[in-house]
Design a protein around this motif. Structure first.
Motif, short mmCIF file in Angstrom:
data_model
loop_
_atom_site.label_atom_id
_atom_site.label_comp_id
_atom_site.label_asym_id
_atom_site.label_seq_id
_atom_site.Cartn_x
_atom_site.Cartn_y
_atom_site.Cartn_z
N GLY A 59 67.56 -2.64 43.62
CA GLY A 59 66.95 -1.33 43.45
C GLY A 59 66.21 -1.26 42.13
O GLY A 59 66.62 -1.87 41.15
N GLY A 60 65.07 -0.55 42.14
CA GLY A 60 64.31 -0.39 40.91
C GLY A 60 62.83 -0.58 41.14
O GLY A 60 62.38 -0.76 42.27
N GLY A 61 62.08 -0.56 40.07
CA GLY A 61 60.64 -0.70 40.18
C GLY A 61 59.99 0.60 40.61
O GLY A 61 60.66 1.57 40.97
N CYS A 62 58.68 0.64 40.59
CA CYS A 62 57.96 1.88 40.88
C CYS A 62 57.94 2.20 42.37
O CYS A 62 57.64 3.33 42.75
CB CYS A 62 56.55 1.83 40.30
N SER A 63 58.29 1.24 43.25
CA SER A 63 58.29 1.52 44.68
C SER A 63 59.68 1.59 45.28
O SER A 63 59.83 1.76 46.48
CB SER A 63 57.47 0.46 45.42
N GLY A 64 60.72 1.41 44.48
CA GLY A 64 62.09 1.58 44.98
C GLY A 64 62.91 0.32 45.04
O GLY A 64 64.11 0.34 44.79
N LEU A 65 62.31 -0.81 45.42
CA LEU A 65 63.02 -2.09 45.49
C LEU A 65 62.20 -3.13 44.74
O LEU A 65 60.98 -3.03 44.66
CB LEU A 65 63.19 -2.53 46.95
N GLN A 66 62.90 -4.13 44.21
CA GLN A 66 62.17 -5.20 43.55
C GLN A 66 62.85 -6.54 43.82
O GLN A 66 64.03 -6.60 44.11
CB GLN A 66 62.06 -4.95 42.05
N TYR A 67 62.05 -7.59 43.75
CA TYR A 67 62.55 -8.95 43.96
C TYR A 67 63.14 -9.49 42.66
O TYR A 67 62.71 -9.14 41.57
CB TYR A 67 61.41 -9.87 44.38
N ALA A 68 64.11 -10.37 42.82
CA ALA A 68 64.68 -11.09 41.68
C ALA A 68 64.80 -12.56 42.08
O ALA A 68 65.14 -12.88 43.22
CB ALA A 68 66.05 -10.53 41.31
N MET A 69 64.47 -13.45 41.14
CA MET A 69 64.60 -14.90 41.34
C MET A 69 65.30 -15.48 40.13
O MET A 69 64.98 -15.11 39.00
CB MET A 69 63.22 -15.55 41.47
#
Length: 134
Positions: A59-69
């Motif tokens: 969860g996060g970012g300006c659109s609600g979800l974000q990727y993590a690597m």
């Protein structure tokens, strides 16, 4: 492809980058030729050939979800593991729900280089491409 903990991704199963993205391309995480080549090089430099790349959705970012690597030395107990040509990608079960049918691609241009996730499940994304909505 079966929903086993380990799935073999064959090069012939990779979806071309220009494929339409209206529906999920199938189950699993696809690894493009460019991503496999780059990951093989990075793993050799790190001298951790048994390690893999962990993909996650948070969860996060300006659109609600974000990727993590991030690098992971090994898979966790409930991870789904996708492998091609000795390269492994680990995905936790919750993130997998958002990533089904996604292709991991490595792009190198004059302005930038890096891994990109081409996710057919995304309904909207921010301008930077790091956050999204499903």
């Amino acid at each position: 492809m079966s929903e086993q903990a380990t799935s073999q991704i064959q090069p012939s199963q990779a979806v071309p980058a220009s494929a339409p993205t209206g529906k999920p391309a199938g189950k699993g995480i696809l690894l493009s030729d460019s991503a496999v080549s780059r990951l093989q090089l990075l793993l050799a430099e790190r001298q951790t050939p048994e390690a893999g790349l962990r993909l996650a959705v948070k969860g996060g970012g300006c659109s609600g979800l974000q990727y993590a690597m991030e690098w992971a030395e090994k898979a966790r107990e409930r991870d789904k593991v996708f492998e091609r040509d000795g390269v492994r990608v680990f995905v936790d079960p919750k993130s997998y729900l958002y990533l089904m049918g996604t292709e991991l691609v490595y792009e190198e241009t004059l302005m930038a280089s890096g891994f990109k996730l081409q996710n057919p499940n995304v309904k909207a994304a921010c301008g930077c491409g790091e956050s999204f909505t499903i």
